[in-house]
Design a protein around this motif. Sequence first.
Motif, PDB file in Angstrom:
ATOM      1  N   SER A  19      44.848 -43.520  15.877  1.00  0.00           N
ATOM      2  CA  SER A  19      46.167 -43.739  15.291  1.00  0.00           C
ATOM      3  C   SER A  19      47.182 -44.185  16.345  1.00  0.00           C
ATOM      4  N   PRO A  20      48.025 -45.168  16.011  1.00  0.00           N
ATOM      5  CA  PRO A  20      49.100 -45.547  16.934  1.00  0.00           C
ATOM      6  C   PRO A  20      50.139 -44.446  17.091  1.00  0.00           C
ATOM      7  N   LEU A  21      50.082 -43.430  16.228  1.00  0.00           N
ATOM      8  CA  LEU A  21      50.977 -42.287  16.345  1.00  0.00           C
ATOM      9  C   LEU A  21      50.371 -41.162  17.174  1.00  0.00           C
ATOM     10  N   ASP A  22      49.190 -41.395  17.752  1.00  0.00           N
ATOM     11  CA  ASP A  22      48.582 -40.390  18.620  1.00  0.00           C
ATOM     12  C   ASP A  22      49.502 -40.141  19.814  1.00  0.00           C
ATOM     13  N   ARG A  23      49.686 -38.878  20.149  1.00  0.00           N
ATOM     14  CA  ARG A  23      50.618 -38.525  21.228  1.00  0.00           C
ATOM     15  C   ARG A  23      50.123 -38.995  22.603  1.00  0.00           C
ATOM     16  N   GLY A  24      48.838 -39.254  22.716  1.00  0.00           N
ATOM     17  CA  GLY A  24      48.360 -39.841  23.954  1.00  0.00           C
ATOM     18  C   GLY A  24      48.921 -41.233  24.164  1.00  0.00           C
ATOM     19  N   PHE A  25      49.072 -41.984  23.072  1.00  0.00           N
ATOM     20  CA  PHE A  25      49.627 -43.337  23.122  1.00  0.00           C
ATOM     21  C   PHE A  25      51.146 -43.319  23.268  1.00  0.00           C
ATOM     22  N   LEU A  26      51.800 -42.428  22.536  1.00  0.00           N
ATOM     23  CA  LEU A  26      53.267 -42.425  22.521  1.00  0.00           C
ATOM     24  C   LEU A  26      53.896 -41.659  23.683  1.00  0.00           C
ATOM     25  N   THR A  57      44.503 -26.523  29.561  1.00  0.00           N
ATOM     26  CA  THR A  57      45.207 -25.242  29.484  1.00  0.00           C
ATOM     27  C   THR A  57      46.619 -25.367  30.049  1.00  0.00           C
ATOM     28  N   GLU A  58      46.753 -26.105  31.153  1.00  0.00           N
ATOM     29  CA  GLU A  58      48.056 -26.242  31.799  1.00  0.00           C
ATOM     30  C   GLU A  58      49.086 -26.922  30.897  1.00  0.00           C
ATOM     31  N   ILE A  59      48.654 -27.813  30.008  1.00  0.00           N
ATOM     32  CA  ILE A  59      49.615 -28.481  29.128  1.00  0.00           C
ATOM     33  C   ILE A  59      49.526 -27.966  27.687  1.00  0.00           C
ATOM     34  N   GLY A  60      48.711 -26.933  27.465  1.00  0.00           N
ATOM     35  CA  GLY A  60      48.686 -26.282  26.166  1.00  0.00           C
ATOM     36  C   GLY A  60      47.878 -26.982  25.095  1.00  0.00           C
ATOM     37  N   ILE A  61      46.851 -27.745  25.487  1.00  0.00           N
ATOM     38  CA  ILE A  61      45.945 -28.342  24.510  1.00  0.00           C
ATOM     39  C   ILE A  61      44.707 -27.457  24.409  1.00  0.00           C
ATOM     40  N   THR A  62      44.350 -27.093  23.187  1.00  0.00           N
ATOM     41  CA  THR A  62      43.140 -26.307  22.950  1.00  0.00           C
ATOM     42  C   THR A  62      41.951 -27.251  22.811  1.00  0.00           C
ATOM     43  N   LEU A  63      40.908 -27.018  23.581  1.00  0.00           N
ATOM     44  CA  LEU A  63      39.728 -27.872  23.497  1.00  0.00           C
ATOM     45  C   LEU A  63      39.163 -27.846  22.081  1.00  0.00           C
ATOM     46  N   PRO A  64      38.849 -29.013  21.504  1.00  0.00           N
ATOM     47  CA  PRO A  64      38.311 -29.044  20.139  1.00  0.00           C
ATOM     48  C   PRO A  64      36.854 -28.598  20.061  1.00  0.00           C
ATOM     49  N   LEU A  65      36.159 -28.575  21.219  1.00  0.00           N
ATOM     50  CA  LEU A  65      34.772 -28.142  21.306  1.00  0.00           C
ATOM     51  C   LEU A  65      34.621 -27.225  22.513  1.00  0.00           C
ATOM     52  N   ARG A  94      46.703 -34.552  22.458  1.00  0.00           N
ATOM     53  CA  ARG A  94      47.157 -33.483  21.555  1.00  0.00           C
ATOM     54  C   ARG A  94      46.964 -33.860  20.087  1.00  0.00           C
ATOM     55  N   GLY A  95      46.770 -35.149  19.822  1.00  0.00           N
ATOM     56  CA  GLY A  95      46.521 -35.592  18.455  1.00  0.00           C
ATOM     57  C   GLY A  95      47.650 -36.449  17.908  1.00  0.00           C
ATOM     58  N   ALA A  96      47.513 -36.877  16.655  1.00  0.00           N
ATOM     59  CA  ALA A  96      48.492 -37.752  16.012  1.00  0.00           C
ATOM     60  C   ALA A  96      49.577 -36.927  15.329  1.00  0.00           C
ATOM     61  N   ASP A  97      50.820 -37.289  15.605  1.00  0.00           N
ATOM     62  CA  ASP A  97      51.988 -36.573  15.082  1.00  0.00           C
ATOM     63  C   ASP A  97      52.860 -37.577  14.340  1.00  0.00           C
ATOM     64  N   VAL A  98      52.893 -37.508  13.011  1.00  0.00           N
ATOM     65  CA  VAL A  98      53.592 -38.519  12.213  1.00  0.00           C
ATOM     66  C   VAL A  98      55.098 -38.495  12.421  1.00  0.00           C
ATOM     67  N   LEU A 108      48.236 -29.379  15.184  1.00  0.00           N
ATOM     68  CA  LEU A 108      47.699 -30.723  15.403  1.00  0.00           C
ATOM     69  C   LEU A 108      46.237 -30.635  15.835  1.00  0.00           C
ATOM     70  N   GLN A 109      45.408 -31.538  15.309  1.00  0.00           N
ATOM     71  CA  GLN A 109      44.004 -31.599  15.707  1.00  0.00           C
ATOM     72  C   GLN A 109      43.876 -32.535  16.906  1.00  0.00           C
ATOM     73  N   PRO A 110      43.411 -32.042  18.054  1.00  0.00           N
ATOM     74  CA  PRO A 110      43.275 -32.914  19.229  1.00  0.00           C
ATOM     75  C   PRO A 110      42.330 -34.090  18.966  1.00  0.00           C
ATOM     76  N   THR A 111      42.573 -35.178  19.665  1.00  0.00           N
ATOM     77  CA  THR A 111      41.703 -36.352  19.626  1.00  0.00           C
ATOM     78  C   THR A 111      40.776 -36.304  20.830  1.00  0.00           C
ATOM     79  N   LEU A 112      39.468 -36.371  20.597  1.00  0.00           N
ATOM     80  CA  LEU A 112      38.481 -36.391  21.675  1.00  0.00           C
ATOM     81  C   LEU A 112      37.752 -37.724  21.621  1.00  0.00           C
ATOM     82  N   PHE A 113      37.913 -38.507  22.676  1.00  0.00           N
ATOM     83  CA  PHE A 113      37.352 -39.861  22.739  1.00  0.00           C
ATOM     84  C   PHE A 113      36.562 -40.017  24.027  1.00  0.00           C
ATOM     85  N   MET A 114      35.382 -40.648  23.925  1.00  0.00           N
ATOM     86  CA  MET A 114      34.557 -40.898  25.102  1.00  0.00           C
ATOM     87  C   MET A 114      33.907 -42.276  24.995  1.00  0.00           C
TER      88      MET A 114
END
Length: 283
Positions: A19-26, A57-65, A94-98, A108-114
């Motif tokens: 998503s272009p609204l993914d917080r990694g992008f924005l 952990t330092e930025i407060g993202i919970t691992l999805p796996l 951190r995932g997409a935030d509309v 928010l559901q984290p985005t995991l990409f590899m």
Amino acid sequence: MSVAYLNGQFLPLEDVRISPLDRGFLFADGIYEVAAVIDGRLVDSASHLARLERSCTEIGITLPLTLDEIEAAQKALVAHNGLGEGLVYLQITRGADVTRDFIPPAGLQPTLFMFVQDKTFLDVPAARTGVAVATMADLRWARRDIKSVGLLAQAMAKMAAKEAGAQEAWMIEDGFITEGASSTAFIVTDEGIVTRPYSQSVLAGCTGAALTALAEESGIAVIRRPFTLAEALAAKEAFMTSASTFCLSIVKIDGQPVGDGTPGPVATRLRELYIDFARRTAV
């Protein structure tokens, strides 16, 4: 056709949609890791996954796996691509935030990409000739111990280094070398190997940590202290480490030769030791 991984699915890289609204992008609100692959196996995997967990952990993202599940997905991705030698890039945001709010909503559901990249590590001309670095001011944020996807300053440094005829940038802050744009910086003096101590000012390099342990096992002293550009220019040797280069001698700094301007015996030996370690311990 390269196969990628996105949130539990393996699919052609060209078909990946984030998503272009993914917080990694924005917001560059995410963490990444890069692991080397040799002989179809992950190098120093536990170290990279531990750093991934710490950064999240330092930025407060919970691992999805779980870490074991992430490693299993990396291995499957390597197998899907038939990758023998190269890199696995992993990114968690951190995932997409509309709402596009600086404060993310709960749940928010984290985005995991590899994805993977072919890359030669073992037989590269740079290992025989050495590389050059260019120095410049360190313009990065204060939490460099977090492996953030916010890499604009590093990208700018890399581009400036290329324009100066160098392959890497060494960044300077308060009169001392911090680290490379994508590597850990080392010099060799009469004391032994000198490199920065771990702090919020530098990233704790996984390759550098393994290599310094190998050095100490071999009877080579490792001194963790800041060093200046003048010290680096006067050093017997200089070298850099990273998951994507292993260990490479630095033979020029800002156009001036280090030592006799050729790869030195310490860095050459440490590269051999690291490659042996990588092959013995890969999973």
